[in-house]
Design a protein around this motif. Structure first.
Motif, PDB file in Angstrom:
ATOM      1  N   THR A   1       0.824  -1.208   0.000  1.00 44.10           N
ATOM      2  CA  THR A   1       0.000   0.000   0.000  1.00 44.10           C
ATOM      3  C   THR A   1       0.857   1.257   0.000  1.00 44.10           C
ATOM      4  O   THR A   1       0.657   2.175  -0.816  1.00 44.10           O
ATOM      5  N   ARG A   2       1.832   1.332   0.930  1.00 47.22           N
ATOM      6  CA  ARG A   2       2.666   2.531   1.015  1.00 47.22           C
ATOM      7  C   ARG A   2       3.549   2.669  -0.214  1.00 47.22           C
ATOM      8  O   ARG A   2       3.797   3.781  -0.698  1.00 47.22           O
ATOM      9  N   ALA A   3       4.054   1.558  -0.738  1.00 52.42           N
ATOM     10  CA  ALA A   3       4.868   1.620  -1.946  1.00 52.42           C
ATOM     11  C   ALA A   3       4.054   2.146  -3.121  1.00 52.42           C
ATOM     12  O   ALA A   3       4.539   2.951  -3.930  1.00 52.42           O
ATOM     13  N   ALA A   4       2.797   1.726  -3.231  1.00 54.42           N
ATOM     14  CA  ALA A   4       1.932   2.209  -4.310  1.00 54.42           C
ATOM     15  C   ALA A   4       1.743   3.715  -4.213  1.00 54.42           C
ATOM     16  O   ALA A   4       1.754   4.429  -5.225  1.00 54.42           O
ATOM     17  N   GLU A   5       1.582   4.227  -2.982  1.00 54.09           N
ATOM     18  CA  GLU A   5       1.421   5.664  -2.795  1.00 54.09           C
ATOM     19  C   GLU A   5       2.690   6.407  -3.196  1.00 54.09           C
ATOM     20  O   GLU A   5       2.624   7.458  -3.836  1.00 54.09           O
ATOM     21  N   ARG A   6       3.852   5.873  -2.827  1.00 54.45           N
ATOM     22  CA  ARG A   6       5.121   6.536  -3.157  1.00 54.45           C
ATOM     23  C   ARG A   6       5.374   6.552  -4.662  1.00 54.45           C
ATOM     24  O   ARG A   6       5.908   7.515  -5.202  1.00 54.45           O
ATOM     25  N   LEU A   7       4.994   5.471  -5.329  1.00 58.92           N
ATOM     26  CA  LEU A   7       5.310   5.301  -6.755  1.00 58.92           C
ATOM     27  C   LEU A   7       4.197   5.812  -7.665  1.00 58.92           C
ATOM     28  O   LEU A   7       4.360   5.808  -8.886  1.00 58.92           O
ATOM     29  N   PHE A   8       3.076   6.240  -7.064  1.00 64.22           N
ATOM     30  CA  PHE A   8       1.925   6.687  -7.843  1.00 64.22           C
ATOM     31  C   PHE A   8       1.436   5.579  -8.781  1.00 64.22           C
ATOM     32  O   PHE A   8       1.108   5.808  -9.944  1.00 64.22           O
ATOM     33  N   LEU A   9       1.424   4.359  -8.252  1.00 67.07           N
ATOM     34  CA  LEU A   9       0.918   3.205  -8.982  1.00 67.07           C
ATOM     35  C   LEU A   9      -0.247   2.600  -8.198  1.00 67.07           C
ATOM     36  O   LEU A   9      -0.412   2.867  -7.008  1.00 67.07           O
ATOM     37  N   SER A  10      -1.036   1.772  -8.860  1.00 69.04           N
ATOM     38  CA  SER A  10      -2.092   1.049  -8.154  1.00 69.04           C
ATOM     39  C   SER A  10      -1.463  -0.108  -7.377  1.00 69.04           C
ATOM     40  O   SER A  10      -0.377  -0.607  -7.723  1.00 69.04           O
ATOM     41  N   GLN A  11      -2.152  -0.551  -6.335  1.00 74.98           N
ATOM     42  CA  GLN A  11      -1.654  -1.690  -5.568  1.00 74.98           C
ATOM     43  C   GLN A  11      -1.560  -2.956  -6.424  1.00 74.98           C
ATOM     44  O   GLN A  11      -0.560  -3.694  -6.308  1.00 74.98           O
ATOM     45  N   PRO A  12      -2.537  -3.239  -7.314  1.00 74.82           N
ATOM     46  CA  PRO A  12      -2.386  -4.419  -8.181  1.00 74.82           C
ATOM     47  C   PRO A  12      -1.146  -4.342  -9.074  1.00 74.82           C
ATOM     48  O   PRO A  12      -0.508  -5.363  -9.331  1.00 74.82           O
ATOM     49  N   ALA A  13      -0.816  -3.120  -9.544  1.00 74.56           N
ATOM     50  CA  ALA A  13       0.369  -2.978 -10.404  1.00 74.56           C
ATOM     51  C   ALA A  13       1.640  -3.286  -9.612  1.00 74.56           C
ATOM     52  O   ALA A  13       2.550  -3.968 -10.111  1.00 74.56           O
ATOM     53  N   VAL A  14       1.714  -2.792  -8.381  1.00 75.64           N
ATOM     54  CA  VAL A  14       2.888  -3.066  -7.546  1.00 75.64           C
ATOM     55  C   VAL A  14       2.991  -4.567  -7.277  1.00 75.64           C
ATOM     56  O   VAL A  14       4.078  -5.159  -7.384  1.00 75.64           O
ATOM     57  N   SER A  15       1.884  -5.190  -6.928  1.00 76.77           N
ATOM     58  CA  SER A  15       1.886  -6.637  -6.666  1.00 76.77           C
ATOM     59  C   SER A  15       2.322  -7.416  -7.896  1.00 76.77           C
ATOM     60  O   SER A  15       3.087  -8.393  -7.803  1.00 76.77           O
ATOM     61  N   ALA A  16       1.860  -6.962  -9.076  1.00 73.34           N
ATOM     62  CA  ALA A  16       2.227  -7.647 -10.321  1.00 73.34           C
ATOM     63  C   ALA A  16       3.717  -7.524 -10.594  1.00 73.34           C
ATOM     64  O   ALA A  16       4.358  -8.481 -11.069  1.00 73.34           O
ATOM     65  N   HIS A  17       4.316  -6.363 -10.290  1.00 76.90           N
ATOM     66  CA  HIS A  17       5.760  -6.188 -10.498  1.00 76.90           C
ATOM     67  C   HIS A  17       6.553  -7.151  -9.609  1.00 76.90           C
ATOM     68  O   HIS A  17       7.528  -7.771 -10.059  1.00 76.90           O
ATOM     69  N   ILE A  18       6.133  -7.251  -8.348  1.00 78.44           N
ATOM     70  CA  ILE A  18       6.841  -8.146  -7.422  1.00 78.44           C
ATOM     71  C   ILE A  18       6.689  -9.599  -7.860  1.00 78.44           C
ATOM     72  O   ILE A  18       7.667 -10.370  -7.889  1.00 78.44           O
ATOM     73  N   LYS A  19       5.475  -9.975  -8.213  1.00 74.40           N
ATOM     74  CA  LYS A  19       5.240 -11.348  -8.666  1.00 74.40           C
ATOM     75  C   LYS A  19       6.043 -11.648  -9.915  1.00 74.40           C
ATOM     76  O   LYS A  19       6.644 -12.735 -10.049  1.00 74.40           O
ATOM     77  N   GLY A  20       6.095 -10.693 -10.859  1.00 72.68           N
ATOM     78  CA  GLY A  20       6.854 -10.890 -12.083  1.00 72.68           C
ATOM     79  C   GLY A  20       8.330 -11.080 -11.816  1.00 72.68           C
ATOM     80  O   GLY A  20       8.978 -11.943 -12.439  1.00 72.68           O
ATOM     81  N   MET A  21       8.888 -10.292 -10.877  1.00 76.00           N
ATOM     82  CA  MET A  21      10.301 -10.451 -10.528  1.00 76.00           C
ATOM     83  C   MET A  21      10.564 -11.821  -9.921  1.00 76.00           C
ATOM     84  O   MET A  21      11.546 -12.494 -10.254  1.00 76.00           O
ATOM     85  N   GLU A  22       9.701 -12.217  -8.998  1.00 76.12           N
ATOM     86  CA  GLU A  22       9.902 -13.508  -8.335  1.00 76.12           C
ATOM     87  C   GLU A  22       9.819 -14.658  -9.338  1.00 76.12           C
ATOM     88  O   GLU A  22      10.615 -15.609  -9.268  1.00 76.12           O
ATOM     89  N   GLU A  23       8.896 -14.558 -10.271  1.00 76.81           N
ATOM     90  CA  GLU A  23       8.774 -15.615 -11.280  1.00 76.81           C
ATOM     91  C   GLU A  23       9.980 -15.603 -12.221  1.00 76.81           C
ATOM     92  O   GLU A  23      10.500 -16.668 -12.596  1.00 76.81           O
ATOM     93  N   TYR A  24      10.436 -14.426 -12.600  1.00 78.36           N
ATOM     94  CA  TYR A  24      11.571 -14.318 -13.519  1.00 78.36           C
ATOM     95  C   TYR A  24      12.851 -14.867 -12.874  1.00 78.36           C
ATOM     96  O   TYR A  24      13.638 -15.579 -13.517  1.00 78.36           O
ATOM     97  N   LEU A  25      13.039 -14.530 -11.593  1.00 80.25           N
ATOM     98  CA  LEU A  25      14.256 -14.961 -10.899  1.00 80.25           C
ATOM     99  C   LEU A  25      14.132 -16.367 -10.318  1.00 80.25           C
ATOM    100  O   LEU A  25      15.144 -16.984  -9.973  1.00 80.25           O
TER     101      LEU A  25
END
Length: 292
Positions: A19-43
């Motif tokens: 939630t706080r990261a989404a506010e700092r980055l001006f992104l939606s919470q689903p977008a932030v979650s998707a970025h983290i999930k994508g990194m974990e899957e890629y790595l």
């Protein structure tokens, strides 16, 4: 996986919260979650443990974070160098938001600045006026908005964005606003009190000194924004900023007893020693467009 994913990962690691990261980055919470999930899957690694208190780095995540931060810094340095070669501004702008700042104004400022200087990465840090001012002076922040009840220091370059009074307010019906104020009687009531480093706290201290009393019971708060709901719960008397006080009075929440301080300034400030840097000329140009 691109640089935005790395920035999102580093922000979640710092904030410990989607939630706080989404506010700092001006992104939606689903977008932030998707970025983290994508990194974990890629790595092929779990970077965070999801807990009731938020996001906690795993051992693998801690090692990846150090490399991610190095990569982000290298990417920023590359962009800065390219922008300098093109004669355009780049880098990072860290702005503090203290007190009850005008969010609409800040939104206009950020939009205008991003349009003119897309290579500059802007981040907002929220806190009290005192914390914002200290961070500007220490170099943690480049600039910020804060409330000033006195005279700004000579080390600062400031620009007034608004001015407002501070009112002493009581829950409706607790004190008769038509009767002369009995300061000794007011001292027997609970006072909801902010630190003297905040503008309302400083104004309260001036009242105590001027009328030679000290409340017998003090309810301490560290954020002026919680004063109004605490007054609405009839926990005591306290101080409110101009528009907030008038709105609470209009809705029948409080009675306004007196003006505790006639004029507090909301200022935009940065170190005077940095005034000639191109970045600050650009900030003031954007402020001029956002706040003519």
């Amino acid at each position: 996986m691109d640089i935005l994913h790395l920035k999102t990962f580093a922000c979640v690691a710092r904030e410990g919260s989607i939630t706080r990261a989404a506010e700092r980055l001006f992104l939606s919470q689903p977008a932030v979650s998707a970025h983290i999930k994508g990194m974990e899957e890629y790595l092929g690694l779990a970077l965070f443990d999801r807990t009731a208190r938020g996001m906690r780095l795993t051992a693998h995540g801690q090692r990846i974070l150090a490399m991610a931060e190095h990569t982000i810094a290298s990417h920023r340095a590359l962009i800065d160098e390219a922008a300098m070669l093109k004669g355009r501004l780049a880098g990072r702008l860290r702005i503090g938001v203290g007190g009850q700042s005008d969010t609409a104004l800040i939104g206009r400022l950020l939009r205008r600045f991003a349009e003119q200087h897309p290579e500059v990465e802007v981040s907002l840090e929220y806190g009290s006026s005192g914390a914002t001012l200290a961070a500007i002076r220490s170099g943690v922040l480049d600039a910020g908005f804060y409330n000033e009840a006195g005279t700004p220091g000579d080390d600062l370059a400031t620009r007034e964005m608004a001015r407002f009074p501070i009112y002493l307010a009581a829950p409706a019906g607790m004190v008769d606003p038509r009767a002369p104020l009995d300061w000794a009687a007011l001292g027997e009531l609970p006072w909801i009190f902010a630190p003297a480093s905040l503008c309302c706290g400083g104004a309260a201290e001036q009242l105590f000194q001027a009328h030679r009393f000290r409340p017998r019971r003090i309810i301490s708060i560290d954020r002026e924004s919680v004063m109004r709901p605490m007054l609405a719960q009839r926990l005591g008397i306290g101080l409110l900023h101009g528009d907030t006080a008038l709105d609470a009075q209009r809705l029948g929440e409080v009675d306004l007893l007196c003006v505790a301080h006639p004029a507090v300034s909301q200022l935009f400030a940065h170190l005077a020693s940095r005034a000639q840097e191109p970045l600050f000329g650009a900030i003031h140009a954007a402020l001029g467009a956002a706040h003519p």
